[in-house]
Design a protein around this motif. Structure first.
Motif, PDB file in Angstrom:
ATOM      1  N   THR A  90       1.770  24.591  26.191  1.00 11.10           N
ATOM      2  CA  THR A  90       1.264  23.607  26.618  1.00 11.10           C
ATOM      3  C   THR A  90       2.910  22.556  27.739  1.00 11.10           C
ATOM      4  O   THR A  90       2.190  21.650  28.581  1.00 11.10           O
ATOM      5  N   LEU A 114       1.819  24.132  31.031  1.00 13.93           N
ATOM      6  CA  LEU A 114       0.753  23.924  31.534  1.00 13.93           C
ATOM      7  C   LEU A 114       1.182  22.199  32.401  1.00 13.93           C
ATOM      8  O   LEU A 114       1.380  22.093  33.568  1.00 13.93           O
ATOM      9  N   GLN A 135       1.220  21.740  36.634  1.00 18.24           N
ATOM     10  CA  GLN A 135      -0.060  20.751  36.885  1.00 18.24           C
ATOM     11  C   GLN A 135       1.391  19.588  37.908  1.00 18.24           C
ATOM     12  O   GLN A 135       0.780  18.750  38.265  1.00 18.24           O
ATOM     13  N   GLU A 151      -3.451  27.969  32.068  1.00 19.31           N
ATOM     14  CA  GLU A 151      -4.342  26.842  31.152  1.00 19.31           C
ATOM     15  C   GLU A 151      -4.846  28.450  30.271  1.00 19.31           C
ATOM     16  O   GLU A 151      -4.925  28.053  29.215  1.00 19.31           O
ATOM     17  N   GLU A 155      -5.171  28.856  26.166  1.00 20.62           N
ATOM     18  CA  GLU A 155      -6.645  28.916  26.461  1.00 20.62           C
ATOM     19  C   GLU A 155      -6.851  29.981  25.059  1.00 20.62           C
ATOM     20  O   GLU A 155      -7.464  30.112  24.217  1.00 20.62           O
TER      21      GLU A 155
END
Length: 261
Positions: A6, A9, A13, A60, A64
């Motif tokens: 997390t 990511l 971003q 991502e 996932e």
């Protein structure tokens, strides 16, 4: 590990947002005529933007792969997995059942395969609900007879909106071969000759004989395949003494009283 994915990511971003803002700023400066922004500068900024987009996509994908989602909605069973356990691709986590409809699988003997057709109704019963019967429909069946068991695998779907039935229950399945009502007579009504079985019946007050095919026997009764109108009077005793055209009367018919003069 999910926490690290997390954070990766979120970092990717942020870098993507910065790269996108840099490209947008350089493009505005170039459009305003600022000579310090060259095509090389914009090209390098756009390359950095594409790399940031790829980094976000990869982050991502990693997250996932670490996220478990139920493929269907349903009821969860008990789980032996605890927080902190390491899971592999083949580690069982928990059972998940959608019991709004159940799929029942059973073996049908070879002698009964003629009853099979898609959509045919099957009656199901389970020991868990004694006295209750459930209706299902055949959804599929195998294309060949098993060499060892001499049976064919059949799958039946039964609707279960009130969830009376539970996944894993055992069932007894019944297929009925429905046909038109058959004539049933006592065995004493059957007479035999070298031409086979026959019965005697009343036709306009006279005895007539017709051949029959015996389909089923039980106790003192037999079920026949014969073309006779409904309500025909069949002679059940003493038929071996009859001759075609013999006068017969119904012993149950009301006795007519002679007229008084």
């Amino acid at each position: 590990m999910p926490r690290a994915a997390t954070l990766s990511l979120e970092t990717a971003q942020s870098e993507l947002e910065q790269a996108s803002a840099t490209v947008a700023r350089y493009e505005r400066l170039q459009q305003s005529g600022n000579s310090t922004v060259t095509e090389v500068t914009i090209s390098e900024a756009q390359l950095a933007l594409r790399l940031a987009e790829a980094t976000v996509a990869q982050a991502e994908l990693v997250l996932e792969d670490l996220t478990i989602r139920a493929p269907i909605s349903g009821k969860l069973g008990l789980s032996d997995v605890n927080v902190g356990d390491f899971l592999t691709a083949n580690t069982p986590i928990v059972t998940l059942d959608d019991s709004s409809a159940l799929l029942v699988e059973f073996e049908l003997p070879e002698r009964s395969v003629g009853y099979l057709s898609l959509g045919r109704e099957v009656t199901l019963e389970t020991p868990a609900t004694t006295g209750l019967f459930f209706k299902g429909e055949i959804t599929s069946f195998d294309s060949r007879i098993d060499d060892v068991t001499r049976s064919v695998t059949v799958k039946v779907q039964v609707e279960n909106p009130d969830e009376t039935l539970w996944p894993g229950m055992t069932f007894t399945a019944r297929l009925s071969n429905m046909s038109d009502p058959l004539i049933v007579v006592p065995t004493t009504a059957i007479t035999w000759s070298r031409d086979g079985a026959s019965i005697w019946f009343e036709d306009d007050g006279k005895a007539q004989s017709t051949p029959v095919t015996i389909l089923h026997r039980r106790d003192e009764n037999v079920w026949l395949d014969v073309d006779l109108p409904l309500g025909t009077l069949v002679i059940t005793e003493g038929a071996h003494k009859l001759r075609a055209g013999s006068e017969i009367t119904d012993v149950n018919a009301p006795v007519q009283q002679p007229e008084q003069s």
